[in-house]
Motif scaffolding. Structure first.
Motif, PDB file in Angstrom:
ATOM      1  N   GLU A   1      -4.578   6.587  -2.697  1.00 54.46           N
ATOM      2  CA  GLU A   1      -3.772   5.184  -1.016  1.00 54.46           C
ATOM      3  C   GLU A   1      -4.211   3.828  -2.647  1.00 54.46           C
ATOM      4  OE1 GLU A   1      -4.254   2.906   2.996  1.00 54.46           O
ATOM      5  OE2 GLU A   1      -5.363   4.761   2.529  1.00 54.46           O
TER       6      GLU A   1
ATOM      7  N   THR B   1       0.501  -1.289   0.278  1.00 55.34           N
ATOM      8  CA  THR B   1      -0.042   0.206   0.228  1.00 55.34           C
ATOM      9  C   THR B   1       0.948   1.280   0.438  1.00 55.34           C
ATOM     10  OG1 THR B   1      -1.705  -1.144   1.220  1.00 55.34           O
ATOM     11  CG2 THR B   1      -2.287   1.474   1.255  1.00 55.34           C
TER      12      THR B   1
ATOM     13  N   ARG C   1      -3.054   0.101  -3.085  1.00 60.66           N
ATOM     14  CA  ARG C   1      -3.111  -1.107  -3.060  1.00 60.66           C
ATOM     15  C   ARG C   1      -2.310  -1.609  -4.021  1.00 60.66           C
ATOM     16  NH1 ARG C   1      -6.480   0.506   0.565  1.00 60.66           N
ATOM     17  NH2 ARG C   1      -6.438  -0.680   2.843  1.00 60.66           N
TER      18      ARG C   1
END
Length: 822
Positions: A266, A218, A268
């Motif tokens: 953010e 992440t 992933r």
């Protein structure tokens, strides 16, 4: 974070910032500069109208290119203290801003040590600290200047930029002038001109995190904005690319207020490729801001990796034990001092990687972002350090600079995956800058810096070296262990290290080794070391670095030969393979560097502990490291810079071969001396050593090594002298080689019978008259006009300038020798 300072200067504003400028488009200002050593009466002297043909025009400026250092040569001039004071630079800027009403910024990658910046006669910014990046917004000053038609006509449409740098001694500034390195002056890192739209980025922070099983990554993308005109709306696009530059993530954040710090994305990533020392995989995060129809793109690289220092145990990277095989770097090079170009930096870091380095401590200050980028690319883990070095602790001005420089270092280099340690200081137990030395105050400030570092970045460790009364404050501690150099014998290394490891939670040994005068070799390396006591510790104590007095020690009583240092290094590397609890160690340093506190060294004002000389010339010790730390097949016969060996007729002389191959066969004058198998614990040279009889005169030595199906070879030629010599009586000069207009000269010291004095260490001084110039003040064994002889000889290069010259050579007690060159 960049602080915006708003001041009213006449009828316009000036914004001064700290920190690097995030932008893909930067213009390096390297050409068309003038430099003045010394000070001006005022800024008007830098910009007043020129008087062509007027011989009374003063002062006289010299043309230079950037980067440039005040002390390019005088740092290693054997006859003077290096210059510490002010110096000025000036140039004319051509402004061509693609953004309507956009910003114009000067981006300083580092300047020493106090700097003031002027547009025409207006002070637009200033900075204290020689090593962090900073910038100055010159927009209003430029616009005001351009509005004056007469000034624009006088300067032919260009903008006068003047910069005053100052490296004067100042007790209330870090690092201390007691430090074992020069506090250089000048624009010794790159200076960039940057055009920005009305709203742009100020600081970009990437926070990559791996899951415990390393199956998912992440990355949080955060940014603050530079928005002096208070633009109220912007769109920001975040795109992430893998190592092949394939886009794996994209998101646009609409209509944000470009003020303050914001979390923009953010992302992933499944099964991320890991950054490792053997495979340093880098991702790229590209950010684009669009405000009012103006766009700016910038990018930062990052990597996914996990590291851990086990308590009283080894170091782990990405779940596997990794022995940190390290060295150190100073920003310093022959002929330019701190003003290293990007090409020089790349050469240096590649040489380290080729030696097998996977870890580096950047001593003792924040270094160029170019170096950090190279560490990211090459797979070299980093301990980077704020310049709180020696001298004790000053007042509030001193402490505020330390806080600021620690903050800037962490903010500016946070995104580099190579960084694992923020260093808080070096040898902070070293007093004398101030009348009082308060250990309690130093402890309190060290704790403050430790806490600050973790508030700014809780993903890295803090560390210091050699300040035992603060060892419990930081996360990682390195004591002073100089086994076999400043104290004790090198066979004490393992026992002393284990004893020190047990005192702290996380032990990492940085700084070990010893000085070697390049090209000096010995047939009996331990001859003067019999009085050294073993088992009495290996720390450096007051006076141990001195060449006089005190207990017996190699640093004072040894011969400073490469022959001794390869044995010391060999022993340490052998032992490190048998210390399962060891996190790692870092040899001090990679390259010889200049220092004001060592005027009497064989090369004056040079710390000669490097494994390469100040001009990148490898010493023999470079190949010892390669033999332990690299996998690419290599073989190296010790003695490439040892043209003449000596002894009695029929003596057996030890020949050392350093190789990482399984087996080596040695030939002397075409005759095989047998095959030996490598065993790292068979000291010295991992068992690759032969005792052979040399023929008087020329001897050809050849080594053939095999690793798997690969065969590598090395060859040297050495002369063998059996004639005994007396006291030095004569100096002879000869031309070793000539390349174009450059001649390499060698002086050899002989006794009255004409026999070479192969153990002579006399200081030799070169002088020249005529058209030519000595290539001197390089801080190398062949680039100093005053140098201690290596085995009774010394070399220097001469640039003939297509003319005639007379070279003189002096040595105490010997008649001056002359040679005419043309």
């Amino acid at each position: 974070m960049r602080n915006i300072l708003y001041t009213c200067l006449f009828l316009f504003c000036c914004f001064s910032m700290t920190g690097k400028v995030p932008s893909k488009q930067k213009i390096r200002l390297t050409e068309n500069w003038e430099y003045l050593k010394g000070d001006l009466g005022g800024i008007w002297e830098a910009v007043r109208p020129a008087s062509p043909g007027n011989p009374e025009t003063v002062p006289v400026w010299q043309k230079v290119t950037l980067p440039h250092c005040f002390n390019a040569e005088d740092a290693v001039d054997p006859d003077v203290n290096y210059y510490q004071g002010p110096g000025w630079y000036k140039t004319l800027l051509t402004i061509d801003n693609p953004y309507a009403d956009g910003r114009i910024v000067l981006d300083f990658e580092g300047a020493g040590q106090k700097t003031k910046v002027y547009i025409y006669t207006t002070l637009v910014g200033e900075h204290v600290g020689g090593y962090d990046e900073w910038s100055v917004d010159i927009t209003e000053a430029v616009n005001s200047f351009m509005a004056d038609g007469q000034l624009m006509k006088r300067f032919k449409g260009k903008i006068p930029l003047s910069v005053r740098c100052d490296n004067s001694r100042d007790l209330e500034m870090i690092p201390s002038d007691l430090s074992d390195f020069n506090l250089y002056g000048g624009l010794y890192r790159y200076l960039n001109l940057v055009y920005l739209p009305k709203a742009s980025f100020e600081l970009i922070r990437l926070e990559p995190v791996l899951s415990a099983d390393r199956k998912e990554g992440t990355v949080k993308v955060k940014a603050s904005f530079y928005n002096p005109e208070d633009i109220r709306k912007a769109n920001v696009t975040v795109a992430i690319y893998d190592a092949e530059h394939k886009q794996i993530y994209s998101q646009t954040v609409q209509n944000i207020l470009p003020l303050g710090n914001q979390l923009l994305a953010e992302a992933r990533i499944k099964n991320p490729a890991l950054w490792d020392v053997d495979s340093p995989v880098l991702y790229t995060c590209e950010l684009t801001i669009d405000a009012g129809g103006q766009t700016l793109a910038t990018e930062e690289r990052f990597g996914f990796r996990q590291f851990e220092f086990k308590e009283k145990g080894p170091f782990f990277l990405n779940g596997r034990r990794l022995l940190l095989r390290g060295t150190h770097r100073h920003e310093d090079h022959a002929g330019v001092a701190q003003a290293m170009t990007e090409e020089m930096m790349r050469t240096e870091m590649q040489m380290m990687k080729d030696m097998g380095v996977n870890f580096i401590r950047l001593g003792h200050y924040q270094q160029s972002d170019i170096i950090l980028r190279l560490c990211d690319e090459l797979g070299i883990l980093v301990w980077e350090e704020e310049p709180w070095c020696r001298g004790g602790l000053g007042g509030e001005t001193y402490k505020e600079q330390a806080r600021r420089m620690l903050t800037n270092m962490i903010d500016q280099h946070h995104n580099h995956p190579s960084v694992i340690i923020w260093g808080l200081g070096n040898e902070n137990d070293w007093p004398n800058d101030f009348s009082t030395f308060d250990k309690g105050a130093i402890r309190a400030f060290m704790k403050e810096q430790h806490d600050l570092a973790h508030r700014l970045d809780d993903t890295r460790m803090t560390a210091i070296r050699r300040c035992e009364f603060c060892s419990d404050i930081v996360d990682v501690y390195s004591p002073s262990i100089w086994a076999g150099w400043y104290r004790g014998v090198f066979t004490d290394y393992k026992s002393v290290s284990e004893e020190e490891m047990k005192k702290v939670k996380h032990f990492l040994h940085v700084e070990w080794g010893g000085d070697s005068h390049a090209r000096r070799h010995s047939e009996n390396v331990f001859a003067n070391l019999k009085g050294i006591e073993s088992g009495k510790g290996a720390d450096e104590r007051d006076g141990d670095a001195s060449l006089y007095g005190g207990a017996a020690r190699a640093s004072k009583d040894g011969d400073w030969s490469e022959s001794y240092i390869v044995r010391l290094i060999d022993w340490h590397l052998k032992e490190q393979e048998t210390m399962p609890w060891l996190t790692g160690a870092a040899y001090w340093p990679f390259k010889d560097f200049s220092t004001p506190v060592r005027p009497e060294n064989p090369v004056p004002y040079v710390n000669q502990k490097g494994v390469v000389e100040r001009d990148f010339t490898p010493k023999e010790s470079y190949y010892v490291f390669q033999s332990y730390w690299t996998t690419e097949p290599m073989v190296h016969i010790y003695g490439h810079s040892w043209p003449v060996r000596w002894g009695n007729k029929g003596d057996r002389k030890e020949i050392l071969v350093y190789s990482n191959c399984e087996a080596v066969e040695l030939f002397v004058n075409g005759v095989s001396q047998g095959i030996k198998k490598r065993d790292s614990q068979d000291y010295p040279a991992a068992g690759l050593r032969w005792n052979c009889v040399y023929e008087e005169g020329k001897n050809e030595i050849r080594a053939v090594a095999v690793k798997g199906k690969t065969k590598v070879t090395d060859e040297i030629v050495q002369e063998y002298q059996t004639a005994k010599w007396g006291k030095e009586a004569v100096a002879t000069l000869s031309v070793v080689s000539r390349e174009g207009d450059t001649v390499l000269l060698e002086v050899q010291l002989l006794d009255k019978e004409g026999v070479r004095c192969l153990d002579s260490k006399k200081y030799i001084e070169f002088e020249i008259a005529g058209d030519g110039l000595l290539i001197q003040n390089q801080g190398t064994s062949t680039g100093s006009r005053k140098v201690q002889a290596y085995n009774g000889r010394a070399c220097i290069k001469v640039n003939l300038n297509k003319g005639k010259s007379m070279v003189a050579v002096k040595a105490e007690g010997i008649p001056t020798a002359f040679m005419e060159l043309m």
